[in-house]
Design a protein around this motif. Structure first.
Motif, PDB file in Angstrom:
ATOM      1  N   HIS A  20     -10.358  -4.489   5.614  1.00 51.89           N
ATOM      2  CA  HIS A  20     -10.242  -3.243   5.759  1.00 51.89           C
ATOM      3  C   HIS A  20      -9.045  -2.365   4.600  1.00 51.89           C
ATOM      4  CE1 HIS A  20     -11.571  -3.281  10.010  1.00 51.89           C
ATOM      5  NE2 HIS A  20     -10.901  -4.231  10.023  1.00 51.89           N
TER       6      HIS A  20
ATOM      7  N   ALA B 156     -21.806  -7.302   0.242  1.00 50.72           N
ATOM      8  CA  ALA B 156     -20.553  -6.880   0.839  1.00 50.72           C
ATOM      9  C   ALA B 156     -20.933  -5.185   1.119  1.00 50.72           C
ATOM     10  CB  ALA B 156     -19.483  -6.996   0.093  1.00 50.72           C
TER      11      ALA B 156
ATOM     12  N   GLY C 173      -9.359   3.344   2.540  1.00 54.54           N
ATOM     13  CA  GLY C 173     -10.675   4.116   2.681  1.00 54.54           C
ATOM     14  C   GLY C 173     -11.594   3.908   3.826  1.00 54.54           C
ATOM     15  N   GLY C 174     -11.621   2.584   4.320  1.00 60.79           N
ATOM     16  CA  GLY C 174     -12.570   2.285   5.191  1.00 60.79           C
ATOM     17  C   GLY C 174     -12.584   0.630   5.283  1.00 60.79           C
TER      18      GLY C 174
ATOM     19  N   ARG D  10       0.982  -1.133  -0.135  1.00 63.12           N
ATOM     20  CA  ARG D  10       0.112  -0.049  -0.045  1.00 63.12           C
ATOM     21  C   ARG D  10       0.644   1.338   0.124  1.00 63.12           C
ATOM     22  NH1 ARG D  10      -4.899  -1.643   0.768  1.00 63.12           N
ATOM     23  NH2 ARG D  10      -5.393  -3.353   2.113  1.00 63.12           N
TER      24      ARG D  10
ATOM     25  N   MET E 212     -18.481 -11.026  -2.947  1.00 66.17           N
ATOM     26  CA  MET E 212     -17.349 -12.260  -3.747  1.00 66.17           C
ATOM     27  C   MET E 212     -16.835 -13.024  -2.757  1.00 66.17           C
ATOM     28  SD  MET E 212     -17.860 -10.981  -6.910  1.00 66.17           S
ATOM     29  CE  MET E 212     -16.417 -11.324  -7.779  1.00 66.17           C
TER      30      MET E 212
ATOM     31  N   LEU F 235     -15.207  -8.049   6.632  1.00 66.25           N
ATOM     32  CA  LEU F 235     -14.406  -8.865   5.579  1.00 66.25           C
ATOM     33  C   LEU F 235     -12.804  -8.311   5.171  1.00 66.25           C
ATOM     34  CD1 LEU F 235     -17.149  -9.083   2.707  1.00 66.25           C
ATOM     35  CD2 LEU F 235     -16.172 -10.944   4.089  1.00 66.25           C
TER      36      LEU F 235
HETATM   37  N1  LIG Z   1     -17.428  -6.925  -2.639  1.00 61.56           N
HETATM   38  C1  LIG Z   1     -16.597  -7.892  -1.842  1.00 61.56           C
HETATM   39  N2  LIG Z   1     -17.024  -9.051  -1.418  1.00 61.56           N
HETATM   40  C2  LIG Z   1     -16.032  -9.772  -0.651  1.00 61.56           C
HETATM   41  N3  LIG Z   1     -14.921  -9.084  -0.105  1.00 61.56           N
HETATM   42  C3  LIG Z   1     -14.749  -7.811  -0.318  1.00 61.56           C
HETATM   43  C4  LIG Z   1     -15.369  -7.194  -1.244  1.00 61.56           C
HETATM   44  N4  LIG Z   1     -14.930  -5.723  -1.251  1.00 61.56           N
HETATM   45  C5  LIG Z   1     -13.696  -5.742  -0.647  1.00 61.56           C
HETATM   46  N5  LIG Z   1     -13.644  -6.961   0.013  1.00 61.56           N
HETATM   47  C6  LIG Z   1     -12.549  -7.491   1.090  1.00 61.56           C
HETATM   48  O1  LIG Z   1     -12.475  -6.440   1.639  1.00 61.56           O
HETATM   49  C7  LIG Z   1     -10.982  -5.789   1.636  1.00 61.56           C
HETATM   50  C8  LIG Z   1     -10.784  -4.305   1.756  1.00 61.56           C
HETATM   51  O2  LIG Z   1     -11.137  -3.730   0.711  1.00 61.56           O
HETATM   52  P1  LIG Z   1     -11.350  -2.171   0.202  1.00 61.56           P
HETATM   53  O3  LIG Z   1     -11.908  -2.069  -1.160  1.00 61.56           O
HETATM   54  O4  LIG Z   1     -11.799  -1.387   1.254  1.00 61.56           O
HETATM   55  O5  LIG Z   1      -9.604  -2.040   0.161  1.00 61.56           O
HETATM   56  P2  LIG Z   1      -8.360  -2.598  -0.646  1.00 61.56           P
HETATM   57  O6  LIG Z   1      -8.939  -2.753  -1.823  1.00 61.56           O
HETATM   58  O7  LIG Z   1      -8.078  -3.913  -0.245  1.00 61.56           O
HETATM   59  O8  LIG Z   1      -7.361  -1.588  -0.407  1.00 61.56           O
HETATM   60  P3  LIG Z   1      -7.237  -0.096  -0.969  1.00 61.56           P
HETATM   61  O9  LIG Z   1      -8.085   0.744  -0.226  1.00 61.56           O
HETATM   62  O10 LIG Z   1      -5.751   0.366  -0.889  1.00 61.56           O
HETATM   63  O11 LIG Z   1      -8.086  -0.148  -2.350  1.00 61.56           O
HETATM   64  C9  LIG Z   1     -10.626  -6.335   0.219  1.00 61.56           C
HETATM   65  O12 LIG Z   1      -9.214  -6.727   0.268  1.00 61.56           O
HETATM   66  C10 LIG Z   1     -11.289  -7.805   0.243  1.00 61.56           C
HETATM   67  O13 LIG Z   1     -10.781  -8.824   1.075  1.00 61.56           O
END
Ligand SMILES: Nc1ncnc2c1ncn2[C@@H]1O[C@H](COP(=O)(O)OP(=O)(O)OP(=O)(O)O)[C@@H](O)[C@H]1O
Length: 352
Positions: A63, A82, A66-67, A14, A148, A61
């Motif tokens: 972090h 999700a 952004g959240g 990151r 997912m 699931l």
């Molecule tokens: N639609 C989804 N279904 C299942 N798991 C999810 C979904 N979206 C996100 N996640 C899980 O939550 C985690 C955090 O997702 P998020 O989009 O907040 O951040 P990220 O993509 O991992 O990192 P970044 O903020 O740097 O883009 C992901 O790595 C994944 O494991």
């Protein structure tokens, strides 16, 4: 599956800007920013979500910068989604607020089997005024997304380290189909990386996370050329002066990022730097923009794989392959046929 889940909370590579404050819990009293989808347009998810109070939390699931992302259940239908919750306080920078507003806008437009489906966006109303002037007190922005089961490609790589070539080819094909769809809509993703590629229980791979995407027409690329994760950023975005980035359309940058993701799936780590080397900004600047990039092109890889990678990681964006060329490439066409969706499912959800 267990293995993948256990490693979900580990951090990836990151290098994005610092995150805004994130709430620990979702406030389920927000209003809808765009209508929930009708059953007909969403065969996988028959529920209509009118309010966040229709949903109950099941588990966290993961972090992100952004959240927090929760697994949630629709109370009436028991459908699983999700829920991504972004929390902003009153100090949140306008740029960040514009970024999430952009994500909401883009999610409204997209409808493809290769892109994560969004079933509604809800907010507390504090920061969605068009000029973002009314953001005192901050608030939550909540995206209800298709769930997912396999998590992200980053999660899978953490658990299994590498993917076999024929499964990498399957990943590449899905991402290219997603990019073809987005690029045809004049949307540049700009943050293709393993944690933004999600896998479901049917072995489908979809592009997620539009926080730094933008519509090409009318956008001011110069303003936010450097948004996105630096590690996967193309030379023309990293150093626009040297690589003619001011004239780039942006689509080629998504192809570069895909090339890095594909190579990472093969070598089992971020491929541009040595094992244990820190992916800080100066190191990345050197390997991405100057001299010979330290590309680890594996001896064991097939000629098709190598040729695919070279076409994606061409430094000059004008010479780099376009999405349509890559969809016709033997690595995608031929190698992919050697595997099935079920093999990807078995790989992502191994029986313990
Ligand atoms: N639609 C989804 N279904 C299942 N798991 C999810 C979904 N979206 C996100 N996640 C899980 O939550 C985690 C955090 O997702 P998020 O989009 O907040 O951040 P990220 O993509 O991992 O990192 P970044 O903020 O740097 O883009 C992901 O790595 C994944 O494991």
């Amino acid at each position: 599956m267990t293995l993948v889940r256990e490693r979900r909370h580990q951090q990836g590579l990151r290098l994005s800007p610092p995150p805004p404050p994130v709430s620990a819990t979702a406030d389920f009293t927000h209003r809808s920013l765009f209508p929930a989808l009708s059953p007909a347009s969403s065969p996988d998810s028959p529920a209509i979500i009118e309010s966040l109070s229709d949903l109950e939390k099941v588990e966290v699931l993961g972090h992100g910068d952004g959240g927090t992302v929760y697994k949630v259940r629709h109370k009436k239908s028991s459908c699983i989604y999700a829920l991504k919750v972004l929390r902003f306080d009153n100090n949140a920078a306008t740029g960040i607020l514009q970024q999430v507003a952009r994500e909401a806008e883009i999610l409204k437009l997209v409808d493809s089997p290769y892109v994560i489906r969004c079933h509604g966006v809800f907010d507390s109303g504090a920061f969605m005024s068009p000029d973002h002037s009314n953001n005192e007190g901050g608030g939550d922005l909540c995206f209800v997304m298709e769930y997912m089961e396999g998590g992200s490609l980053h999660d899978v790589l953490r658990a299994r380290q590498r993917l076999p070539e024929q499964l990498i080819s399957r990943v590449a094909k899905c991402v290219l189909q997603g990019l073809r769809y987005l690029h045809a809509m004049q949307i540049v993703h700009r943050d293709i990386k393993p944690s933004n590629l999600l896998i479901n229980g049917r072995g489908e791979i979809k592009i997620a996370d539009f926080g730094v995407s933008h519509m090409v027409a009318g956008a001011d690329e110069a303003c936010d050329l450097h948004m996105g994760t630096y590690a996967y950023m193309s030379p023309e975005r990293f150093d626009p002066e040297r690589w003619g980035g001011r004239n780039a359309d942006g689509f080629a940058g998504d192809v570069w990022s895909l090339g890095l993701v594909v190579l990472q799936c093969y070598v089992g780590r971020f491929p541009l730097i040595g094992p244990g080397q820190k992916p800080d900004w100066p190191t990345l600047m050197c390997v991405i923009c100057f001299g010979d990039q330290r590309l680890e092109m594996p001896e064991t890889a097939s000629p098709e794989f190598r040729s695919f990678i070279w076409r994606c990681l061409e430094k000059d964006w004008r010479k780099r392959a376009k999405v349509d060329e890559l969809l016709d490439h033997p690595f995608v066409n031929k190698t992919c046929c050697a595997s099935t969706d079920q093999e990807l499912v078995n790989f992502v959800f191994p029986v313990d």
